[in-house]
Write an enzyme that holds these catalytic residues in place. Structure first.
Site, PDB file in Angstrom:
ATOM      1  N   GLU A   1      -4.194  -3.709   9.716  1.00 26.00           N
ATOM      2  CA  GLU A   1      -4.649  -4.717   8.616  1.00 26.00           C
ATOM      3  C   GLU A   1      -6.017  -5.264   9.027  1.00 26.00           C
ATOM      4  O   GLU A   1      -6.847  -5.849   7.940  1.00 26.00           O
ATOM      5  CB  GLU A   1      -3.639  -6.262   8.588  1.00 26.00           C
ATOM      6  CG  GLU A   1      -2.125  -5.751   8.037  1.00 26.00           C
ATOM      7  CD  GLU A   1      -2.112  -4.997   6.627  1.00 26.00           C
ATOM      8  OE1 GLU A   1      -3.411  -5.405   6.050  1.00 26.00           O
ATOM      9  OE2 GLU A   1      -1.276  -4.931   6.141  1.00 26.00           O
TER      10      GLU A   1
ATOM     11  N   GLU B   1       0.621  -1.268  -0.141  1.00 30.34           N
ATOM     12  CA  GLU B   1       0.003  -0.054  -0.007  1.00 30.34           C
ATOM     13  C   GLU B   1       0.850   1.279   0.026  1.00 30.34           C
ATOM     14  O   GLU B   1       0.580   2.202   0.697  1.00 30.34           O
ATOM     15  CB  GLU B   1      -1.008   0.104   1.217  1.00 30.34           C
ATOM     16  CG  GLU B   1      -0.234   0.179   2.733  1.00 30.34           C
ATOM     17  CD  GLU B   1       0.097  -1.325   3.022  1.00 30.34           C
ATOM     18  OE1 GLU B   1       0.133  -2.261   2.503  1.00 30.34           O
ATOM     19  OE2 GLU B   1       0.256  -1.434   4.438  1.00 30.34           O
TER      20      GLU B   1
ATOM     21  N   HIS C   1      -8.215  -3.487  -1.138  1.00 31.43           N
ATOM     22  CA  HIS C   1      -7.407  -3.797   0.063  1.00 31.43           C
ATOM     23  C   HIS C   1      -6.417  -2.534   0.031  1.00 31.43           C
ATOM     24  O   HIS C   1      -6.256  -2.152   1.199  1.00 31.43           O
ATOM     25  CB  HIS C   1      -6.627  -5.165   0.288  1.00 31.43           C
ATOM     26  CG  HIS C   1      -5.868  -5.443   1.345  1.00 31.43           C
ATOM     27  ND1 HIS C   1      -6.326  -6.085   2.565  1.00 31.43           N
ATOM     28  CD2 HIS C   1      -4.715  -5.014   1.673  1.00 31.43           C
ATOM     29  CE1 HIS C   1      -5.372  -6.180   3.244  1.00 31.43           C
ATOM     30  NE2 HIS C   1      -4.583  -5.292   3.050  1.00 31.43           N
ATOM     31  N   GLU C   2      -5.678  -2.520  -0.858  1.00 31.78           N
ATOM     32  CA  GLU C   2      -4.446  -1.577  -0.955  1.00 31.78           C
ATOM     33  C   GLU C   2      -4.994  -0.197  -0.820  1.00 31.78           C
ATOM     34  O   GLU C   2      -4.557   0.770  -0.119  1.00 31.78           O
ATOM     35  CB  GLU C   2      -3.503  -1.784  -2.116  1.00 31.78           C
ATOM     36  CG  GLU C   2      -3.031  -3.066  -2.244  1.00 31.78           C
ATOM     37  CD  GLU C   2      -2.257  -3.789  -1.142  1.00 31.78           C
ATOM     38  OE1 GLU C   2      -1.869  -2.903  -0.113  1.00 31.78           O
ATOM     39  OE2 GLU C   2      -2.196  -5.048  -0.933  1.00 31.78           O
TER      40      GLU C   2
ATOM     41  N   TYR D   1      -5.223  -9.804  10.076  1.00 35.20           N
ATOM     42  CA  TYR D   1      -6.206  -9.411   9.058  1.00 35.20           C
ATOM     43  C   TYR D   1      -7.407 -10.063   9.358  1.00 35.20           C
ATOM     44  O   TYR D   1      -8.328  -9.077   9.586  1.00 35.20           O
ATOM     45  CB  TYR D   1      -5.595 -10.223   7.769  1.00 35.20           C
ATOM     46  CG  TYR D   1      -4.527  -9.721   7.076  1.00 35.20           C
ATOM     47  CD1 TYR D   1      -3.059  -9.887   7.805  1.00 35.20           C
ATOM     48  CD2 TYR D   1      -4.174  -8.900   6.013  1.00 35.20           C
ATOM     49  CE1 TYR D   1      -1.927  -9.477   7.254  1.00 35.20           C
ATOM     50  CE2 TYR D   1      -3.015  -8.278   5.353  1.00 35.20           C
ATOM     51  CZ  TYR D   1      -2.003  -8.706   6.078  1.00 35.20           C
ATOM     52  OH  TYR D   1      -1.060  -8.218   5.652  1.00 35.20           O
TER      53      TYR D   1
ATOM     54  N   HIS E   1      -6.009   0.966   2.547  1.00 33.64           N
ATOM     55  CA  HIS E   1      -4.922   1.331   3.430  1.00 33.64           C
ATOM     56  C   HIS E   1      -4.626   2.971   3.350  1.00 33.64           C
ATOM     57  O   HIS E   1      -4.318   3.143   4.335  1.00 33.64           O
ATOM     58  CB  HIS E   1      -3.733   0.510   3.174  1.00 33.64           C
ATOM     59  CG  HIS E   1      -3.500  -0.709   3.632  1.00 33.64           C
ATOM     60  ND1 HIS E   1      -3.545  -0.813   5.134  1.00 33.64           N
ATOM     61  CD2 HIS E   1      -3.211  -1.655   3.310  1.00 33.64           C
ATOM     62  CE1 HIS E   1      -3.316  -2.173   5.420  1.00 33.64           C
ATOM     63  NE2 HIS E   1      -2.860  -2.777   4.189  1.00 33.64           N
TER      64      HIS E   1
ATOM     65  N   ASP F   1       8.514  -9.454  10.721  1.00 31.96           N
ATOM     66  CA  ASP F   1       8.107 -10.023   9.706  1.00 31.96           C
ATOM     67  C   ASP F   1       7.019 -11.336  10.105  1.00 31.96           C
ATOM     68  O   ASP F   1       5.993 -11.608   9.380  1.00 31.96           O
ATOM     69  CB  ASP F   1       8.855 -10.304   8.605  1.00 31.96           C
ATOM     70  CG  ASP F   1       9.329  -8.937   7.794  1.00 31.96           C
ATOM     71  OD1 ASP F   1       8.935  -8.166   7.769  1.00 31.96           O
ATOM     72  OD2 ASP F   1      10.410  -9.252   7.136  1.00 31.96           O
TER      73      ASP F   1
HETATM   74 ZN    ZN Z   1      -2.542  -4.888   3.872  1.00 33.26          ZN
END
Ligand code: ZN
Length: 653
Positions: free
Chosen positions: A369, A322, A346-347, A432, A350, A424
């Site tokens: 998320e 994003e 989705h992007e 999410y 953001h 990460d």
């Molecule tokens: Zn995302």
């Protein structure tokens, strides 16, 4: 970022083995090494020391355990980059000029985050003449990189001369063979979660918001674009200028360089892509402008000026990222029928949840998320209707259930403790889909209109701020919990956020369309329904995928042949459907499908598709074939995809 099937960004890194999938409690190393270019300076590494001893203490809200930066002493307000992109050496080199506010009179050294950077000089620019400043680069920690300690000597504007390393974790260099056009090399950066420090020395934390500008020099045939004010009309003269006037967290700094052309899709939306993909991408994503307008109506104004897409080459190993004003997108969602545009929703979402209101640390990622996944579903409903909305939610719920079946308790908590881990590792379906399900429950409890009002106020209230889970809880205490004391309770909020697993009475999204698919699949499998009696005329790729993924592991040769003959699955154009079918092909040794397995694996680099197929080949006695295909295909893969699939196919080496 986008995660698994529908959401594939950073989780891809975890899948690639870059993140730490196992709990790794390696403490941060803070030993300071003398930089060869400087005299001795006694660095203040209090923050780093705090990181090292953090494991024994209770987690502190708002502390970023993944940055060495002493943000309590200094705020970096703006970074001006002046950079040369060198494809032969695979380096980005030049200067970063930082404007710094001191928050106290202590005069401590400024500590920045770096990873594998060569620091050549640091100069103070306050006076009439530049002043060489002393600096030290600390020893590298596997997760965090190296702290750069600079003795500011009272200077407020400093210039750091540096160069990236060819293996910089946030910079991916693609050869011409790895692009769609095969003529020119390509470069893109991926800063989330903490990879910005591998190409810019900075306070690399989501709570450190900065404005930035950049001058970027490239080979003449190429165009540079950034998460900033791109000018599609800029001459391809090898020098590009950018401004990002809104304060963004460090992980949203992004650069790409390649043979890029631009096509407008709407007044505020357009697409950058290699010439051969431009028209198809603009057509596939032509609803982007409508998505933007629809989202604004519900959640308030879009505050980033333009919203453009950058289509990465086929070897892009992720789904999307994003980056503000310019989302980075995999080309594997160009399906020809807009069936995979949830990635764009989705992007785009953001732009509100994540880029506008940002998680203050990676522990708080669910605020990015979870909200974004919830908004994605709502945008899909606004643009494509209720059936699509329910299918997207049901697929997300399936993803969540499968993650919860696999993960240990600690990783099922939304406000996850990531101390001592690579951040990460936070990217699973928990932030999410569990985050989204939590908001879906709130919507159901107080009513959609009321919840939309809350969200709109929330985005206004925290616009351009980075907030913690506790900031969110304090805010709902004075808003939702005060407004709806009979319907909502703080205990329930805390159960969702701090408890593992799924609450027993959590909502269970279901899709009537999928129930119909289940019925048909079962009837065919038990012999009571012929394939040609199933009405698939209105099925979308979601239904096809759900139909195939729900098949038993073993099908007979006759069943495989019947499916293929009836539905032409070996020729499926949609990558998701093709992938689901090819998994069955491999598991059931269905020979007529293997040519497609070969062409699929040699034309796509998105690791979400590669890894399960290579693994299935190996597990089904086809290791030799898998290696043959891999050796042919790997020139077109991203190095991370090469690495992770090599590990599957050549575990002994
Ligand atoms: Zn995302």
């Amino acid at each position: 970022m986008q995660l698994t099937l529908r959401h594939t960004c950073l989780a891809a890194l975890v899948a690639l083995g870059v993140g730490c999938t196992e709990k790794d409690q390696t403490p941060a190393k803070v030993t300071v090494e003398e930089n060869q270019a400087t005299a001795s300076t006694e660095a203040d590494l209090a923050t780093a020391a705090a990181i090292a001893s953090a494991d024994e203490k209770a987690i502190e809200s708002g502390v970023d355990y993944h940055s060495y930066a002493n943000m309590q002493d200094y705020t970096v307000q703006n970074i001006a980059l002046d950079l040369d992109v060198n494809f032969d050496q695979k380096t980005i080199s030049g200067t970063a000029t930082l404007d710094i506010d001191a928050l106290n009179e202590d005069g401590k050294p400024l500590i920045l985050d770096t990873r594998a950077l060569s620091i050549n000089a640091v100069d103070g620019l306050d006076g009439p003449q530049t002043a060489a400043l002393k600096f030290k680069l600390g020893q590298e920690d596997a997760h965090l990189g190296s702290p750069l300690s600079i003795d500011l000597a009272g200077q407020k504007k400093i210039r750091i001369s540096y160069s990236t390393s060819p293996g910089a974790s946030g910079v991916q260099w693609l050869t011409p063979e790895q692009t769609a056009g095969k003529q020119h090399p390509f470069l893109f950066t991926q800063a989330q979660a903490i990879h910005a420090r591998s190409f810019v020395p900075l306070q690399d934390s989501p709570k450190a918001r900065i404005t930035y500008s950049a001058t970027v020099r490239t080979p003449k045939a190429l165009r540079a674009v950034m998460s900033a004010n791109n000018d599609p009309k800029a001459d391809k003269d090898g020098e590009y200028h950018f401004e990002m006037p809104q304060k963004v967290p460090s992980y949203l700094i992004a650069l790409a360089v390649g043979d890029l052309e631009f096509k407008a899709m709407g007044e505020r939306t357009g697409v950058y892509a290699e010439p051969s993909m431009l028209d198809a991408a603009a057509k596939e994503f032509e609803d982007t402008e409508a998505m933007l307008i629809a989202t604004e109506k519900v959640y308030g104004p879009y505050r980033w000026d333009r919203y453009d897409l950058l289509i990465l080459p086929p070897s892009f190993p992720f789904g999307g990222m994003e980056n503000p004003r310019l989302s980075f997108i995999t080309p594997t969602v160009i399906a020809g029928d807009k069936s995979l545009t949830a990635l764009i929703a989705h992007e785009l979402a953001h732009s509100w949840s994540g880029n506008l209101v940002t998680n203050a640390s990676w522990r708080d990622l669910w605020l990015n998320e979870g909200f974004t996944t919830y908004l994605t579903n709502r945008i899909m409903q606004l643009i494509y209707g209720d059936d699509r909305y329910r299918m997207e939610m049901a697929l997300g719920y399936e993803d969540l259930k499968s993650d919860i079946a696999d993960l240990d308790d600690a990783r099922e908590i939304m406000a996850i403790d990531l101390r001592g881990m690579d951040p990460d590792a936070v990217f699973s379906n928990v932030p999410y889909e569990k985050g989204s399900l939590f908001l879906y429950e709130l919507e159901n409890t107080i009513g959609r209109d009321n919840f939309d009002k809350f969200l709109r106020n929330y985005f206004d209230h925290f616009a351009f701020q980075s907030i913690t889970t506790e900031d969110f809880l304090a805010y709902v205490e004075s808003t939702l919990l005060a407004q709806y004391p009979d319907k909502l309770s703080k205990e329930r909020f805390e159960q969702w956020i701090f408890q593992p697993g799924l609450l027993e009475d959590a909502p269970k999204p279901h899709s009537p369309a999928f129930e119909n698919v289940d019925k048909n699949r079962s009837a065919w499998l038990d012999g009571s329904l012929a394939l040609d009696a199933i009405d698939v005329s209105k099925w979308t790729s979601h239904e096809w995928k759900y139909f195939l993924d729900g098949m038993p592991e073993a099908l007979s040769p006759e069943q495989m042949a019947a499916l293929d003959a009836q539905f032409n699955l070996t020729s499926a154009g949609n990558n998701e459907v093709a992938h689901s079918w090819l998994m069955l092909v491999v598991k059931n040794d269905y020979q007529p499908g293997f040519e497609r397995v070969h062409s699929f694996l040699t034309s796509i680099g998105r690791n979400k598709f590669l890894r399960p197929l290579y693994r299935a080949l190996k597990e089904n006695g086809k290791l030799e074939l898998a290696r043959e295909i891999f050796e042919e295909a790997k020139v077109g893969y991203h190095p991370l995809s090469v690495k992770v699939n090599s590990a599957i196919l050549y575990p002994e080496s």
